[in-house]
Design a protein around this motif. Sequence first.
Motif, PDB file in Angstrom:
ATOM      1  N   ILE A 157      18.272  16.283 102.712  1.00  0.00           N
ATOM      2  CA  ILE A 157      18.264  17.262 103.798  1.00  0.00           C
ATOM      3  C   ILE A 157      18.522  18.665 103.249  1.00  0.00           C
ATOM      4  O   ILE A 157      17.853  19.636 103.631  1.00  0.00           O
ATOM      5  N   GLY A 158      19.506  18.762 102.339  1.00  0.00           N
ATOM      6  CA  GLY A 158      19.817  20.062 101.749  1.00  0.00           C
ATOM      7  C   GLY A 158      18.636  20.648 101.000  1.00  0.00           C
ATOM      8  O   GLY A 158      18.359  21.850 101.085  1.00  0.00           O
ATOM      9  N   TYR A 159      17.923  19.801 100.274  1.00  0.00           N
ATOM     10  CA  TYR A 159      16.750  20.236  99.519  1.00  0.00           C
ATOM     11  C   TYR A 159      15.656  20.715 100.464  1.00  0.00           C
ATOM     12  O   TYR A 159      15.008  21.743 100.224  1.00  0.00           O
ATOM     13  N   ARG A 163      28.116  22.967 106.493  1.00  0.00           N
ATOM     14  CA  ARG A 163      27.629  23.555 105.251  1.00  0.00           C
ATOM     15  C   ARG A 163      26.106  23.521 105.160  1.00  0.00           C
ATOM     16  O   ARG A 163      25.494  24.450 104.631  1.00  0.00           O
ATOM     17  N   LEU A 164      25.473  22.492 105.668  1.00  0.00           N
ATOM     18  CA  LEU A 164      24.008  22.459 105.671  1.00  0.00           C
ATOM     19  C   LEU A 164      23.457  23.645 106.452  1.00  0.00           C
ATOM     20  O   LEU A 164      22.478  24.275 106.043  1.00  0.00           O
ATOM     21  N   VAL A 195      33.803  14.643 100.736  1.00  0.00           N
ATOM     22  CA  VAL A 195      33.780  14.078 102.099  1.00  0.00           C
ATOM     23  C   VAL A 195      32.580  13.173 102.362  1.00  0.00           C
ATOM     24  O   VAL A 195      32.244  12.907 103.510  1.00  0.00           O
ATOM     25  N   SER A 196      31.918  12.709 101.300  1.00  0.00           N
ATOM     26  CA  SER A 196      30.758  11.830 101.492  1.00  0.00           C
ATOM     27  C   SER A 196      30.912  10.560 100.675  1.00  0.00           C
ATOM     28  O   SER A 196      31.676  10.498  99.714  1.00  0.00           O
ATOM     29  N   ARG A 254      24.265  13.250 112.663  1.00  0.00           N
ATOM     30  CA  ARG A 254      25.491  13.265 113.472  1.00  0.00           C
ATOM     31  C   ARG A 254      26.574  12.330 112.931  1.00  0.00           C
ATOM     32  O   ARG A 254      27.739  12.451 113.308  1.00  0.00           O
ATOM     33  N   ASP A 255      26.189  11.406 112.052  1.00  0.00           N
ATOM     34  CA  ASP A 255      27.167  10.486 111.466  1.00  0.00           C
ATOM     35  C   ASP A 255      27.888  11.088 110.262  1.00  0.00           C
ATOM     36  O   ASP A 255      28.861  10.501 109.777  1.00  0.00           O
ATOM     37  N   LEU A 256      27.414  12.229 109.770  1.00  0.00           N
ATOM     38  CA  LEU A 256      28.000  12.838 108.582  1.00  0.00           C
ATOM     39  C   LEU A 256      29.301  13.570 108.930  1.00  0.00           C
ATOM     40  O   LEU A 256      29.549  13.926 110.076  1.00  0.00           O
TER      41      LEU A 256
END
Length: 414
Positions: free
Chosen positions: A140-142, A13-14, A128-129, A4-6
């Motif tokens: 997480i994406g992996y 996108r995830l 954006v990161s 939630r902090d992202l």
Amino acid sequence: MRIRDLHKNIKIRLLTDFFISLTQMAIFPFMAIYFSSHLGAALAGILLMMNVAVSIVAGLLSGYLSDHLGRKKIMVLAEVFQVVALFVMMIANSPLFMSVWLTYFMFLFSNVSSSITGPVVNAMIVDVSTEEERTYIYGIGYWLGNISIALGAALGGLLFEEHRFLLFSLFFLVSVATLIVILFFIEESLVLKPSPGTTKKLNGGGFLQNYGKVLKDRRFMLFTLATVFVMSLEFQLDKYIAVRLKEEFHAVIFNVDITGIKMFSIIMLINTIVIVLLTLQLSKWLGQFDKKKVLTIGIVIYSISFSVLSISNSFSIIVLTAFLFTVGELIYSPVKQTILAGMIDDNARASYMAVDSLSYNVAMLLGSFGLTLGALIPASGMAFVYLCLGLAGLFCYRLAITDETTSKEINVSS
């Protein structure tokens, strides 16, 4: 660190990447069988090679345009392509109408869409990161990516042969929903700086000059070469290693006959389970350590494991090695992506990501070559080749991380 902090774009996108990957894995792996059965293996092979070539060009073009026109416009265009492709594929495989050639051209269209999306999405994530967030994001994406691969392959296996219309219909609806989300919820992440020369740059000369600059980036090209070496090991798994196990492996465990094909399935099952259970925990834990050391440890474990898989016919050793190579991959893969994100030129992020994507195509070719090489040399020779590939990749990564031309080390620690 919590999801939630992202940034909102990353969270969206995830989620959308999960469904995009699910769609691809439910369709793409089965298309070779589909085209071979209808058009013959020789023609199918030529068509699929053409597909790869067009996808490479599309990826390079999308990286260039994204760096000049913005991320969101290109993402919307790519998803419109995907919606159209899946809709026509659905119609071309309906109870009322069947067309293999129309299916092929729309499959090509769908692949172009995926090739366009990849570099743009990767660039947007970097936009954006922060460096501190990226290992967690890529972890997480992996994790989500591997779950979607497993689910997509299972869904495709159930529906592709006899229920293609239903399969394409489901993913057409998913693609429409993805397009709506991109249109109304994704924010543009590239801050464009208009200048009188902007229009002039969008031509063939500008395209070549753009990628000429990328290819002259010594550190990045070393990093890309390293990725080719290391990723080529992964593409050996379902080629030389699978074939060797089929021909050489046999065991009886608790009165159950384990053939080479079954052993390969067990390896893939272990890989999936370990990824699902350990990815997020490892990603959080490894974030506190120096990324260069983490990368080194992961690649060493990964390389040695593949060397063992190329020669061992012991059930227990193969099971242990399957666990270890997965752990090695979980250790190095998110960290590698984090280091890459901090290495690329901020003014050409999508272009760099497009070239990075090419490394996977080259690695795939090396994977196929490994099958031919394995027919000429013994298993011990393949084990040595795998170890050399891994160590060569590690050497190139270390050179890329350390800029010898300025004697300054890139900041790759947390």
